[in-house]
Scaffold this motif. Sequence first.
Motif, PDB file in Angstrom:
ATOM      1  N   CYS A  56       0.577  -1.987  -0.107  1.00 36.50           N
ATOM      2  CA  CYS A  56      -0.224   0.018  -0.006  1.00 36.50           C
ATOM      3  C   CYS A  56       0.812   1.377  -0.469  1.00 36.50           C
ATOM      4  N   TYR A 100       1.782   3.374  -9.378  1.00 37.72           N
ATOM      5  CA  TYR A 100       0.965   4.320 -10.645  1.00 37.72           C
ATOM      6  C   TYR A 100       1.861   5.057 -11.214  1.00 37.72           C
ATOM      7  N   ASN A 121       1.520  10.180  -1.105  1.00 45.10           N
ATOM      8  CA  ASN A 121       0.607   9.085  -0.817  1.00 45.10           C
ATOM      9  C   ASN A 121       1.869   8.191  -0.255  1.00 45.10           C
ATOM     10  N   LYS A 164      -4.447   5.011   5.426  1.00 40.62           N
ATOM     11  CA  LYS A 164      -4.247   6.356   5.480  1.00 40.62           C
ATOM     12  C   LYS A 164      -4.479   7.295   6.301  1.00 40.62           C
ATOM     13  N   HIS A 175      -4.518  11.348  -2.110  1.00 39.51           N
ATOM     14  CA  HIS A 175      -5.310  10.321  -3.061  1.00 39.51           C
ATOM     15  C   HIS A 175      -6.091  10.451  -3.522  1.00 39.51           C
ATOM     16  N   VAL A 209      -4.614  13.710  -5.944  1.00 36.88           N
ATOM     17  CA  VAL A 209      -3.731  12.859  -6.856  1.00 36.88           C
ATOM     18  C   VAL A 209      -4.321  11.938  -8.515  1.00 36.88           C
ATOM     19  N   CYS A 240      -4.379  12.873 -12.123  1.00 35.22           N
ATOM     20  CA  CYS A 240      -4.196  11.891 -13.123  1.00 35.22           C
ATOM     21  C   CYS A 240      -4.744  11.594 -13.898  1.00 35.22           C
ATOM     22  N   ARG A 272     -11.720   3.834 -12.705  1.00 33.10           N
ATOM     23  CA  ARG A 272     -10.916   4.689 -11.716  1.00 33.10           C
ATOM     24  C   ARG A 272     -12.052   5.614 -10.273  1.00 33.10           C
ATOM     25  N   TYR A 297     -14.271   4.435  -7.995  1.00 30.83           N
ATOM     26  CA  TYR A 297     -13.589   2.961  -6.834  1.00 30.83           C
ATOM     27  C   TYR A 297     -13.048   4.386  -6.549  1.00 30.83           C
ATOM     28  N   GLN A 309     -13.840   5.091  -2.601  1.00 33.50           N
ATOM     29  CA  GLN A 309     -12.781   4.810  -0.898  1.00 33.50           C
ATOM     30  C   GLN A 309     -12.324   5.529   0.411  1.00 33.50           C
ATOM     31  N   LYS A 334     -12.450  -2.506 -10.924  1.00 35.97           N
ATOM     32  CA  LYS A 334     -10.689  -1.177 -11.135  1.00 35.97           C
ATOM     33  C   LYS A 334     -10.061  -2.572 -11.070  1.00 35.97           C
TER      34      LYS A 334
END
Length: 351
Positions: free
Chosen positions: A101, A109, A163, A182, A190, A193, A197, A262, A265, A269, A287
């Motif tokens: 993790c 990534y 991260n 986290k 997260h 990012v 991305c 993504r 998902y 999260q 995912k």
Amino acid sequence: MDNTTGFAVTPVNHNHTNSSCSRDNVLKTVVFPVLYSLLFLLGLSLNGLAVWVFFSIPSRSHFIIYLKNIVVADVLMTLTFPFKVLSDSNMASVGLRVFVCRVSSVLFYLTMYISILFFGLISIDRCRKTLQPFKGTNAARLAHRKLLSGAIWGSLLALSLPNMVLTSRNPTSAYFKCSDLKTPAGLRWHEVVNHVCQFIFWGNLVTVIVCYALITKELYSSYTRTKAGTGQRQPRRRSVSSNVFLVLAVFFVCFVPFHFSRVPYTMSQTRGRLFDCNLKLFFFQLKESTLWLSSLNSLLDPLIYFFLCKSFRTTLFKMLRLPPGTCSWLTGMGVDPNTGSTPLGDSSACM
Ligand SMILES: Nc1ncnc2c1ncn2[C@@H]1O[C@H](COP(=O)(O)OP(=O)(O)O)[C@@H](O)[C@H]1O
């Protein structure tokens, strides 16, 4: 007992979780570990070969500089697969799953977005080379491209580092997800990012589509010009166009499905209360399946080098002591018997 966290090592017992929503089904613990193991073995061999070839080709064009960056990113990505296999198949200690993790998934990534960015740059470079075939480069421009490459690695590293740092909570049970580790700031970062991305990906997809549309247009008009001039059929140009589409096809197959899945998902999260556990599990599996397609990119990139970069093929054949024309029926990019040049007249001989 695991030294880092004090939790018992696998097999993981998570009877306390709602078993119908448990992530530990056959897809996660068997199917993907087998698929990632295959990717690791094939990817390491092909990318190892690509590193060997590329590092005997001097960085004398922008294209080669970009390809070298992609090959480094692919090797690093491939090296993260064994950790994922051990973690997902529940063969790893809690400490190793925490490492996945914190470090190896983040590295995965990071390398994926490095490849995506360099694919965008390659498309721009190929477009420039097709539209202005006689505009060369010089030492200063090559040095700029190397600086740009360093800046891309540096900025993506800076984006990804939090991260790692903010995944600092210890697991409270042997069954945990990365988001459980986290801090609140870590979850927010997260999310940020992932937005950045998404922007990087869709921006590069548009760049790739526009550049390859321009390349195809130019190839087609030069094909019709030549055909009108000589009255002959020029079958090779058609194979150049289809090779050009290899980059687009790889981009679509590998990255588009992941970037669609993504978004929900990441929401599941960071805003978990909005989703019930079955929906969270569904988005997780979606995912994971599309992430495997993205990982497949590390295996397909060496094919792109082979088909689109003549210097790569020539050096590879030389190293393997094969005659230079080997596989020309497959690549359709032999030397033109009339002009003695490659079909695009590209002296760096990579397309
Ligand atoms: N685009 C990204 N860039 C850098 N790190 C990322 C990116 N997406 C996710 N990560 C990090 O990778 C790790 C695994 O993330 P993720 O795949 O979302 O979790 P899970 O494995 O629980 O599904 C986390 O630490 C996360 O913050």
